[in-house]
Design an enzyme around this catalytic site. Structure first.
Site, mmCIF file in Angstrom:
data_model
loop_
_atom_site.group_PDB
_atom_site.id
_atom_site.type_symbol
_atom_site.label_atom_id
_atom_site.label_comp_id
_atom_site.label_asym_id
_atom_site.label_seq_id
_atom_site.Cartn_x
_atom_site.Cartn_y
_atom_site.Cartn_z
ATOM 1 N N ARG A 20 41.118 41.230 50.248
ATOM 2 C CA ARG A 20 41.153 39.769 50.818
ATOM 3 C C ARG A 20 42.223 39.626 51.712
ATOM 4 O O ARG A 20 42.377 38.751 52.178
ATOM 5 C CB ARG A 20 41.170 38.877 49.683
ATOM 6 C CG ARG A 20 40.137 38.709 48.670
ATOM 7 C CD ARG A 20 40.371 37.600 47.618
ATOM 8 N NE ARG A 20 39.060 37.448 46.982
ATOM 9 C CZ ARG A 20 39.060 36.251 46.234
ATOM 10 N NH1 ARG A 20 40.215 35.368 46.181
ATOM 11 N NH2 ARG A 20 37.887 36.012 45.727
ATOM 12 N N LYS A 22 44.713 38.498 54.350
ATOM 13 C CA LYS A 22 44.482 37.562 55.016
ATOM 14 C C LYS A 22 45.735 37.771 56.301
ATOM 15 O O LYS A 22 47.055 38.215 55.746
ATOM 16 C CB LYS A 22 44.816 36.210 54.638
ATOM 17 C CG LYS A 22 43.502 35.994 53.717
ATOM 18 C CD LYS A 22 43.407 34.617 53.602
ATOM 19 C CE LYS A 22 41.971 34.323 52.849
ATOM 20 N NZ LYS A 22 41.711 32.621 52.605
ATOM 21 N N ASN A 75 30.629 37.558 41.477
ATOM 22 C CA ASN A 75 31.132 36.887 42.812
ATOM 23 C C ASN A 75 31.019 37.787 43.794
ATOM 24 O O ASN A 75 31.127 39.198 43.820
ATOM 25 C CB ASN A 75 32.598 36.397 42.402
ATOM 26 C CG ASN A 75 33.114 35.399 43.498
ATOM 27 O OD1 ASN A 75 33.181 35.936 44.721
ATOM 28 N ND2 ASN A 75 33.584 34.270 42.975
ATOM 29 N N ALA A 159 36.991 24.459 45.541
ATOM 30 C CA ALA A 159 35.497 25.033 45.718
ATOM 31 C C ALA A 159 35.356 25.299 47.176
ATOM 32 O O ALA A 159 35.613 24.610 48.042
ATOM 33 C CB ALA A 159 34.780 23.878 44.970
ATOM 34 N N SER A 160 34.647 26.375 47.133
ATOM 35 C CA SER A 160 34.177 26.727 48.593
ATOM 36 C C SER A 160 32.645 26.311 48.877
ATOM 37 O O SER A 160 32.108 26.538 50.043
ATOM 38 C CB SER A 160 34.547 28.419 48.793
ATOM 39 O OG SER A 160 34.009 28.943 47.611
ATOM 40 N N HIS A 163 27.355 23.538 45.940
ATOM 41 C CA HIS A 163 26.222 23.452 44.882
ATOM 42 C C HIS A 163 26.890 23.835 43.473
ATOM 43 O O HIS A 163 27.892 24.742 43.296
ATOM 44 C CB HIS A 163 25.533 24.770 45.219
ATOM 45 C CG HIS A 163 24.122 24.837 44.656
ATOM 46 N ND1 HIS A 163 23.005 25.099 45.201
ATOM 47 C CD2 HIS A 163 23.843 24.903 43.200
ATOM 48 C CE1 HIS A 163 22.210 25.194 44.086
ATOM 49 N NE2 HIS A 163 22.613 25.155 43.020
ATOM 50 N N HIS A 165 28.232 24.942 40.244
ATOM 51 C CA HIS A 165 28.575 25.955 39.590
ATOM 52 C C HIS A 165 29.845 26.072 39.058
ATOM 53 O O HIS A 165 30.745 25.392 39.205
ATOM 54 C CB HIS A 165 28.547 27.111 40.626
ATOM 55 C CG HIS A 165 29.664 27.175 41.782
ATOM 56 N ND1 HIS A 165 29.795 26.371 42.717
ATOM 57 C CD2 HIS A 165 30.800 28.112 41.933
ATOM 58 C CE1 HIS A 165 31.043 26.578 43.370
ATOM 59 N NE2 HIS A 165 31.684 27.709 42.970
ATOM 60 N N CYS A 198 43.870 21.202 15.240
ATOM 61 C CA CYS A 198 43.392 20.265 14.286
ATOM 62 C C CYS A 198 44.130 18.950 13.751
ATOM 63 O O CYS A 198 43.699 17.779 13.588
ATOM 64 C CB CYS A 198 43.194 21.252 12.941
ATOM 65 S SG CYS A 198 41.615 22.444 12.982
HETATM 66 ZN ZN LIG Z 1 42.040 24.122 14.556
HETATM 67 ZN ZN LIG Z 2 22.533 25.101 46.917
#
Ligand SMILES: [Zn+2]
Ligand SMILES: [Zn+2]
Ligand SMILES: [Zn+2]
Length: 332
Positions: A20, A22, A75, A159-160, A163, A165, A198
């Site tokens: 990735r 950049k 992805n 978010a890119s 929609h 997801h 709990c």
């Molecule tokens: Zn618990």
């Molecule tokens: Zn869509």
């Protein structure tokens, strides 16, 4: 191939994403979430995503064709790669391993809805069942230790695509955040012989001032030491350490509770950007008496700035009791 590197001081792992890579100018400007036109997650555009790994679909429909309710695909730009060995090794004082893992996208609706709150409770239940099914499948792979389910809504939350997801990232190590929770919960358990979560549910139900919504199976509340304004946690009332062990009718109840709290969040804050994460115990353990799975919902209303980064301290301008009151009383 991405690479995992460990910070030798605090033990935090970082993913170095070579592919990735950049350049400096790539970081300029805020990304916008992709709109409806050309959305690869809409029904009829299945060929634009990698081949599905799971879908709840119509009886006569075919994989990677239309007629589905929830669809899971790898992805397209995975943070970790599914194939390969861990290749753990040391580099002087440093530890590294190959960036092996799973990175999947759960497409929550065939239609271009932009919020989970546009889905009915049954559709949300299907999403929650898909979460469970994917964890059960991926934990069979002995290379993997933990699965983190999360959702980014809005560009400010990362978010890119707009929609609706969520995502699942399965890692060959236990993330430091989960490790810290497990360690703290274990200390409490060793000292008191009870699960801290709990105890927390019991006290929150008695106190009531931080409760947002509760049902037979779940309690949603603003935590006592909320880091962020309107932070909410959803916990199962009955002790359970692993999300993937969720059974009916609890999963059905959770579909309703999640829809309710998200609707309240959107009502009170006018559709904010937010993240939610599912914190669950690592794969390699049996049921744990001290750890209790939960969902954390984090609205992105404030920017995490120098003080927070430097100290791990958070300044929250909204008392959780005030936030809970507004969320509890919101009419949805
Ligand atoms: Zn618990
Ligand atoms: Zn869509
Ligand atoms: Zn947590």
């Amino acid at each position: 191939m991405p690479e995992l590197r460990k910070d030798p001081i605090v033990g935090r792992w970082v993913i170095i994403a070579h592919e990735r890579a950049k350049r400096p100018h790539d970081f300029k400007g805020e990304a916008q979430a992709q709109r409806a036109e050309g959305c690869p997650f809409c029904e009829g555009r299945e060929s634009e995503t990698p081949a599905e790994v799971l879908a709840y679909r119509g009886r006569d429909s075919r994989a990677d064709g239309p007629d589905w309710r929830v669809r899971v695909v790898p992805n397209r730009f995975p943070a970790l790669k599914i194939e390969g060995s861990l290749d753990k090794r040391g580099v002087g004082i440093y530890d590294t391993m190959a960036g092996v893992g799973a990175h999947e996208v759960i497409i929550e609706s065939p239609r271009h809805h932009i919020s989970m709150t546009e889905l009915d409770d049954d559709a949300i239940r299907d999403v929650l069942r898909v979460y469970r099914d994917r964890l059960i499948d991926l934990k069979k792979d002995s290379r993997f230790l933990h699965g983190l389910l999360f959702k980014n809504v809005g560009a400010a939350a990362g978010a890119s695509l707009e929609h609706t997801h969520s995502q699942l990232i399965v890692t060959p190590i236990v993330p430091v955040t989960v490790w810290e929770e497990m360690t703290g919960a274990l200390e409490f358990y060793n000292y008191r012989g009870r699960c801290i979560y709990c105890d927390m549910i019991r006290q929150e139900q008695e106190t009531a001032s931080r409760i947002v919504y509760r049902t037979e199976h779940f309690t949603a509340f603003c935590p006592y030491a909320s880091r962020f304004p309107y932070e909410m946690w959803i916990l199962p009332n009955t002790h359970s350490s692993h999300y993937e062990n969720i059974q009916e009718p609890a999963v059905g109840d959770l579909g309703h509770v999640l829809g309710q709290v998200l609707k309240r969040l959107e009502k009170v804050l006018d559709r904010p950007a937010y993240n939610y994460i599912v914190h669950t115990a690592p794969f390699d353990h049996q049921e744990q008496a001290h750890y209790h799975w939960h969902i954390e919902i984090i609205p992105r209303l404030t920017k995490v700035a120098g003080f927070e980064w430097g100290s791990g301290f958070y300044i929250n301008p909204v008392p959780p009791e005030d936030a809970a009151k507004l969320l509890r009383e919101a009419i949805v």
